[in-house]
Write a protein that holds these residues in place. Sequence first.
Motif, PDB file in Angstrom:
ATOM      1  N   LEU B  89       8.646   3.620   3.950  1.00  0.00           N
ATOM      2  CA  LEU B  89       9.053   2.258   3.557  1.00  0.00           C
ATOM      3  C   LEU B  89       7.884   1.527   2.900  1.00  0.00           C
ATOM      4  CD1 LEU B  89      11.071   1.081   6.709  1.00  0.00           C
ATOM      5  CD2 LEU B  89      11.979   1.893   4.528  1.00  0.00           C
ATOM      6  N   PHE B  90       6.709   1.629   3.518  1.00  0.00           N
ATOM      7  CA  PHE B  90       5.520   0.972   2.965  1.00  0.00           C
ATOM      8  C   PHE B  90       5.226   1.484   1.556  1.00  0.00           C
ATOM      9  CE2 PHE B  90       0.750   1.661   2.720  1.00  0.00           C
ATOM     10  CZ  PHE B  90       0.525   0.482   2.028  1.00  0.00           C
ATOM     11  N   GLY B  91       5.270   2.803   1.384  1.00  0.00           N
ATOM     12  CA  GLY B  91       4.980   3.388   0.067  1.00  0.00           C
ATOM     13  C   GLY B  91       5.985   2.934  -0.983  1.00  0.00           C
ATOM     14  N   ALA B  92       7.259   2.843  -0.582  1.00  0.00           N
ATOM     15  CA  ALA B  92       8.298   2.410  -1.524  1.00  0.00           C
ATOM     16  C   ALA B  92       8.012   0.987  -2.000  1.00  0.00           C
ATOM     17  CB  ALA B  92       9.668   2.493  -0.856  1.00  0.00           C
ATOM     18  N   GLY B  93       7.625   0.110  -1.065  1.00  0.00           N
ATOM     19  CA  GLY B  93       7.311  -1.274  -1.427  1.00  0.00           C
ATOM     20  C   GLY B  93       6.037  -1.377  -2.248  1.00  0.00           C
ATOM     21  N   TRP B  94       5.058  -0.544  -1.911  1.00  0.00           N
ATOM     22  CA  TRP B  94       3.783  -0.530  -2.629  1.00  0.00           C
ATOM     23  C   TRP B  94       4.015  -0.134  -4.087  1.00  0.00           C
ATOM     24  CZ3 TRP B  94      -0.539   3.679  -2.327  1.00  0.00           C
ATOM     25  CH2 TRP B  94      -1.744   3.156  -2.828  1.00  0.00           C
ATOM     26  N   GLY B  95       4.868   0.873  -4.296  1.00  0.00           N
ATOM     27  CA  GLY B  95       5.166   1.309  -5.662  1.00  0.00           C
ATOM     28  C   GLY B  95       5.951   0.244  -6.425  1.00  0.00           C
ATOM     29  N   LEU B  96       6.888  -0.396  -5.718  1.00  0.00           N
ATOM     30  CA  LEU B  96       7.765  -1.376  -6.363  1.00  0.00           C
ATOM     31  C   LEU B  96       6.991  -2.587  -6.889  1.00  0.00           C
ATOM     32  CD1 LEU B  96      10.640  -2.242  -7.067  1.00  0.00           C
ATOM     33  CD2 LEU B  96      10.939  -3.033  -4.710  1.00  0.00           C
ATOM     34  N   ALA B  97       6.055  -3.108  -6.096  1.00  0.00           N
ATOM     35  CA  ALA B  97       5.319  -4.300  -6.543  1.00  0.00           C
ATOM     36  C   ALA B  97       3.868  -4.012  -6.929  1.00  0.00           C
ATOM     37  CB  ALA B  97       5.337  -5.368  -5.443  1.00  0.00           C
ATOM     38  N   GLY B  98       3.293  -2.921  -6.426  1.00  0.00           N
ATOM     39  CA  GLY B  98       1.895  -2.609  -6.753  1.00  0.00           C
ATOM     40  C   GLY B  98       0.887  -3.315  -5.871  1.00  0.00           C
ATOM     41  N   LEU B  99       1.347  -3.905  -4.766  1.00  0.00           N
ATOM     42  CA  LEU B  99       0.429  -4.583  -3.849  1.00  0.00           C
ATOM     43  C   LEU B  99       0.576  -4.016  -2.446  1.00  0.00           C
ATOM     44  CD1 LEU B  99       0.699  -8.441  -4.636  1.00  0.00           C
ATOM     45  CD2 LEU B  99      -1.253  -6.954  -5.081  1.00  0.00           C
ATOM     46  N   CYS B 100      -0.544  -3.769  -1.772  1.00  0.00           N
ATOM     47  CA  CYS B 100      -0.515  -3.425  -0.354  1.00  0.00           C
ATOM     48  C   CYS B 100      -1.135  -4.597   0.418  1.00  0.00           C
ATOM     49  CB  CYS B 100      -1.188  -2.072  -0.091  1.00  0.00           C
ATOM     50  SG  CYS B 100      -2.820  -1.859  -0.807  1.00  0.00           S
ATOM     51  N   PRO B 101      -1.151  -4.592   1.742  1.00  0.00           N
ATOM     52  CA  PRO B 101      -1.541  -5.788   2.495  1.00  0.00           C
ATOM     53  C   PRO B 101      -2.912  -6.380   2.136  1.00  0.00           C
ATOM     54  CG  PRO B 101      -0.427  -4.263   3.939  1.00  0.00           C
ATOM     55  CD  PRO B 101      -0.613  -3.532   2.644  1.00  0.00           C
TER      56      PRO B 101
END
Lengths: 128, 141
Positions: B89-101
């Motif tokens: 899930l984290f990787g999918a979101g990271w790819g979608l927006a390009g930002l991690c925490p």
Amino acid sequence: MIGGAAALFLLVNGRIMGASGIVGGLVDGSGKSNWRERAAFVAGLVAVPPMLVPLYAEVDTHISQNVFVIVAAGLLVGIGSRLANGCTSGHGVCGISRFSLRGIVATVFYLLAGGMSVLLFKHLLGVI
Amino acid sequence: MRLLFALISGGLFGAGLLVSGMVDTTKVQGWLDVFGAWDPTLAFVLGGAILPMAVAWRFTVGRAPKLGGTFPPKPEPRLGHNLVVGSLLFGAGWGLAGLCPGPALASVSFGGWGGLVFLAAMLAGMAVAPPARRWVDAMAA
């Protein structure tokens, strides 16, 4: 610098420099006992980068202008990193460097998902 | 003292994220874009961070943190469903927006409304993570 920051936080404070863990503990209340230390770390993380921005001609995060994309991605990053107990800094930097199996496996899965996500949303659906 | 060094570590981390380009979502998505115009340069950022940390971990053997306490023990090499599902899930979101925490926090002061909305959604996601974890556990049981 990222590795230096992680090494400093480990050797001096005895803590793992994982962004999602430090912030997540403030959000869900699990980090109540050392919230000041967490808050101080977040304060430095938020306040120092803008001091360096004037050194650059232009700083642009190029973030999507599609509010649905941003909200969906933010929710995924928040839930996912807390379920996995770590993100790029915790699992990727601090975990891999001590040869932690959990850190290595987490990094493989989030890189895989990140690659698939870019493939799907950029090349197949064209929303980013 | 703990607070001062936490502040310094956070600041150094933020500076590193800015300088290395981790706050630039286009660059991050280029690094994840293995099937398109792949930009491998962020691998050096990750590698460059892992190296000093590997030295630091070696240094912890037989020592204690400067400001007291104990070093965090190495976790059991147990791979649960939460680790796998969460990372996906984290990787999918990271790819979608390009930002991690980390970069989401580091860039919030200059990332415009998009950066603020992302951070708010991320914090909301973190707030609902504990019940989500119970749900995943129930599904897996």
